[in-house]
Design an enzyme around this catalytic site. Structure first.
Site, PDB file in Angstrom:
ATOM      1  CG  ASN A   1      41.322  39.035  35.410  1.00  0.00           C
ATOM      2  OD1 ASN A   1      41.607  39.584  36.476  1.00  0.00           O
ATOM      3  ND2 ASN A   1      40.543  39.585  34.505  1.00  0.00           N
ATOM      4  N   GLY A   2      41.344  37.481  38.520  1.00  0.00           N
ATOM      5  CA  GLY A   2      40.307  37.490  39.555  1.00  0.00           C
ATOM      6  C   GLY A   2      40.934  37.176  40.902  1.00  0.00           C
TER       7      GLY A   2
END
Ligand code: AGP
Length: 613
Positions: free
Chosen positions: A100-101
Site C-alpha cells: 500500500n503506497g
C-alpha cells in the site's frame, strides 16, 4: 488507499484473509488478491473488481495453507486488472508482496532490474519490490535466518515514496515479514496466531491487542511469536496496545448501509466526543493538552489544516475560535499548505484534523509546521494513527469506527471537539464573560437531543430527494457557518450521488453564479443565523424569480416564504449550528444515492483514507 491483510497461525488462512479484505474494501475496490503458502510453494489468486469476484476464482476454495497475505487495490500505477492486482511475485515465484503506497522511483529501479535480466508482467510500481528483494537476496553471500529480512531492508532503503509491505516467501515458509513507511499497518496479536491489517477494525473480531509499527520498523511474524527490528535491523521491544472498541461497532447493525448507520449514530458519537470534556459550572478539561495562558497569549495565528470533509470541519469551527479566543484563524487545504510556504513560527498554533490520521498531505503539512517551531495538535478518530504519532499533542474524537467512505459522524465529532477546544482556550485566556461561555456549553450539552429530533423527521428530505435525483446540477447556499455546511453538503452529494454541485456564499451569488440559475434548477439553502437570515432569504427570492426549485433548512421563522420545501431544525447558536444543520444535507445525499441505485458506502474512484499525495 489499498487495504492489506495477513494471517499466520493454525487455521486456514484463506477465509481469514477474505474476511479482512471485505472489511478493508472501503480502502480500495478495483481489484483484489491473496497469496498463501501451500507446503513449500506460494499459491496466488487475483481478480479484477470487488472481493466477491476474487471469491469466485476457480481453485481458491481449495487453499489450505495457514500463512497468507491479501490486498484490495485502489489503482495508482496501472489500470485495474487482474495482472495489475496484488500480490506481485518475483520472477521465480519465490517471493510474494502486497503493498500500500507509491514507489516514486519505481521506473529507475525497474530499468536497473531489467538490465539485470528481470522481466515485468504488470504496469505497477509494486512489482519492482519482490524482484529487488530477489536481486538483493542473490547478492547476499551469508546463509542465515536473517537473510530474507536483510534483503527486504536493503530493498526498502532503496525505495522512495510510501509503503506498507507484507512479504511471504517459499525460502522462509514459516514467517511473514512486514515493514512500513508513511502508510498504515497494524499487527494484531492472537493466541498462537497473528494478524496484519491496514487498520484496526478489519481484524477487531479476531483480537483486541495490537502492535503499531513506526516508519522503517520491521516485524517478523511466526505462529507463536513476533520479532521486531529497527531500521538497522537491531532487535527492539514493542508494547502491545489494547483497543476498547467493540467489534460490533464496525458492523451494520440492521442498517442498510454503513453511511446510514453512521448518520444515525451521531447523537451517540457527539456524546462520546463531549465525554467529560465539558461539565456544567466548571472549566473545560482536555486531557493531554498542556497549553498555558502565557503560550496562548503569545499565539498570533491559528492554522486549521486538513483535507476534504475534515477541512470543512475546520471552516465550520473558525468563527468560534475567532469569537471566543480573539485569535485570527486560517483554514488551509493540507495539499496547498505544504507547498505554499506558509508563514509559520513559534507563535503560530497549527491544528491538523484527520479522521483516519493517515492522510498523506495532512501528515506532511504537520511535519512542515514542526520544522518551523510551531506547536502542533492532531485531531483524529483513530488511536495510534500516524498523525497522532507525529504531533506534539493528539486529541481523539472517539466517534467509533467510520467505515463508509463518505464521512459523516467523524465530521460532526471533529467540529464539536474543535468547538470545545475554542472554549477551553477562551477559558485559559479569560477573555469572555462566563455567561457567554456557559450558554454555549449548555447548547453543546443539549446537542445530542436536538440531533435525535432532526433524525426522527426525515420524510420531507426523502421526498425532496425523490423529486430531484435526476438533476444534473444542484446548488447550495449559505452564509457564515451555514456556508461551511453548504460546502460539506455539496461535497457529500458529489461523492455518493455523482451529481455535479457547487456551494456558494449566498452574498456572492449576484457576482457571477446567478447566471447559472434557470428554470427548474435546484437550490438548497441553510439558514441558522438570525443576523443574516433576511439577507439570504432575499437571495433565495432572487433565484425563485429566475425559476429555481428551492429547498431550505432553517431554524428561523421563514414559514411564509415562497420556498418549495422547508425543513425546520431546532434553534441553536450559529457558532455551533453546523453539527445540526449538516444532518439533512447528509441524508439528502444518502437518499439521492439510494434513488439512483448506487453503492453508497463505496463510491466510485474514492477510498476512505488517502495515503498518497
Ligand atoms: C469525506 O467524505 C471524504 N471521503 C474525504 O473528503 C475525507 O474527509 C478526506 O479525504 C480527509 O480524510 P481524513 O479525515 O481521514 O484525513
Amino acid at each position: 488507499m489499498c487495504g492489506i491483510v495477513g494471517y499466520i497461525g493454525s487455521k486456514k488462512a484463506k477465509p481469514i484473509l477474505i474476511n479482512g479484505l471485505l472489511r478493508l474494501e472501503y480502502r480500495g475496490y478495483d481489484s483484489a488478491g491473496i497469496s498463501v503458502i501451500e507446503g513449500t510453494s506460494i499459491s496466488t489468486f487475483k481478480n479484477k473488481g470487488r472481493i466477491k469476484n476474487l471469491m469466485d476464482v476457480p481453485g481458491i476454495n481449495d487453499l489450505s495453507g495457514k500463512i497468507g497475505i491479501g490486498h484490495t487495490r485502489w489503482a495508482t500505477h496501472g489500470k485495474p486488472s487482474s495482472t495489475n492486482s496484488h500480490p506481485h511475485l518475483d520472477n521465480e515465484n519465490k517471493i510474494s508482496v502486497v503493498h500500500n503506497g507509491i514507489i516514486e522511483n519505481y521506473s529507475e529501479i525497474k530499468d536497473f532490474l531489467i538490465k539485470n535480466g528481470y522481466k515485468f508482467l504488470s504496469e505497477t510500481d509494486t512489482e519492482v519490490i519482490p524482484n529487488l528483494i530477489s536481486y538483493n537476496l542473490k547478492q547476499d553471500k551469508q546463509n542465515d535466518a536473517l537473510k530474507l529480512l536483510r534483503a527486504i531492508k536493503k530493498t526498502c532503503d532503496a525505495l522512495k515514496g510510501s509503503f506498507a509491505i507484507e512479504v511471504i516467501s517459499s525460502i522462509l515458509p514459516n514467517n511473514i515479514i512486514v515493514v512500513r513507511k508513511d502508510s498504515p499497518l497494524v499487527i494484531g496479536k492472537g493466541e498462537n496466531e497473528n494478524y496484519i491489517s491496514s487498520d484496526i477494525p478489519a481484524i477487531l473480531s479476531f483480537t483486541k491487542d495490537f502492535y503499531l509499527l513506526n516508519d522503517f520498523e520491521y516485524a517478523v511474524l511466526s505462529e507463536n511469536d513476533i520479532k521486531f527490528y529497527n531500521s538497522e535491523l537491531s532487535p527492539i521491544e514493542k508494547q502491545v496496545k489494547s483497543i476498547t472498541w467493540d467489534a460490533t461497532a464496525a458492523e451494520k447493525d440492521g442498517f442498510e448501509d454503513f453511511m446510514l448507520k453512521e448518520i444515525y449514530e451521531q447523537p451517540k458519537s457527539i456524546r462520546e466526543t463531549i465525554g467529560s470534556r465539558i461539565q456544567k459550572n466548571s472549566n473545560c478539561v482536555i486531557d493531554d493538552l498542556l497549553i498555558t495562558k502565557e503560550y496562548l497569549s503569545s499565539v498570533n495565528k491559528i492554522f486549521l489544516v486538513a483535507c476534504g470533509t475534515a477541512m470543512h470541519a475546520g471552516l465550520a469551527s473558525k468563527p468560534i475560535f475567532e469569537k471566543l479566543c480573539k485569535i485570527p484563524v486560517e483554514v488551509d487545504v493540507a495539499s496547498e499548505f505544504r507547498y505554499r510556504d506558509p508563514l509559520l513560527d513559534d507563535k503560530t498554533l497549527c491544528i491538523f484534523i484527520s479522521q483516519s490520521g493517515e492522510t498523506a498531505d495532512t501528515i506532511a503539512a504537520l511535519k512542515l509546521a514542526k520544522t518551523h517551531g510551531s506547536k502542533t495538535i492532531a485531531i483524529s478518530n483513530v488511536i495510534g494513527s500516524s498523525i497522532t504519532r507525529e504531533a506534539d499533542y493528539s486529541l481523539y474524537t472517539h466517534a467509533g469506527p467510520e467505515i463508509a467512505v463518505a464521512s459523516t459522524k467523524a465530521y460532526t465529532s471533529q467540529i464539536i471537539l474543535l468547538d470545545i477546544m475554542a472554549i477551553y482556550f477562551s477559558e485559559i485566556l479569560n477573555i469572555c464573560s462566563s455567561e457567554e461561555i456557559n450558554s454555549i456549553k449548555q447548547e453543546i450539552l443539549d446537542l445530542p437531543a436536538k440531533l435525535e429530533a432532526v433524525l426522527k423527521n426525515t420524510d420531507k428530505i426523502k421526498t425532496f430527494a425523490k423529486n430531484v435525483y435526476k438533476e444534473k446540477d444542484i446548488f447550495f447556499l449559505g452564509r457564515g457557518t451555514d456556508y461551511a455546511v453548504a460546502l460539506e453538503g455539496s461535497l457529500k452529494l458529489k461523492e455518493i450521488s455523482y451529481i455535479h454541485s457547487e456551494a456558494y456564499s449566498a452574498g456572492e451569488l449576484k457576482h457571477g453564479p446567478i447566471a447559472l440559475i434557470e428554470n427548474g434548477v435546484t437550490v438548497i439553502s441553510i439558514i441558522t443565523n438570525p443576523v443574516t437570515a433576511p439577507k439570504i432569504a432575499s437571495n433565495i427570492e432572487e433565484v425563485i424569480t429566475r425559476g429555481a426549485k428551492t429547498f431550505v433548512i432553517t431554524n428561523q421563522n421563514l414559514e411564509n416564504s415562497n420556498f418549495d420545501e422547508l425543513i425546520s431544525i431546532p434553534n441553536i447558536n450559529p457558532l455551533i449550528s453546523p453539527i445540526l444543520s449538516v444532518i439533512p444535507m447528509q441524508l439528502f445525499a444518502y437518499y439521492i444515492s439510494k434513488e439512483k441505485g448506487l453503492d453508497v458506502d463505496k463510491p466510485r474512484n474514492l477510498a476512505k483514507s488517502v495515503t498518497v499525495e
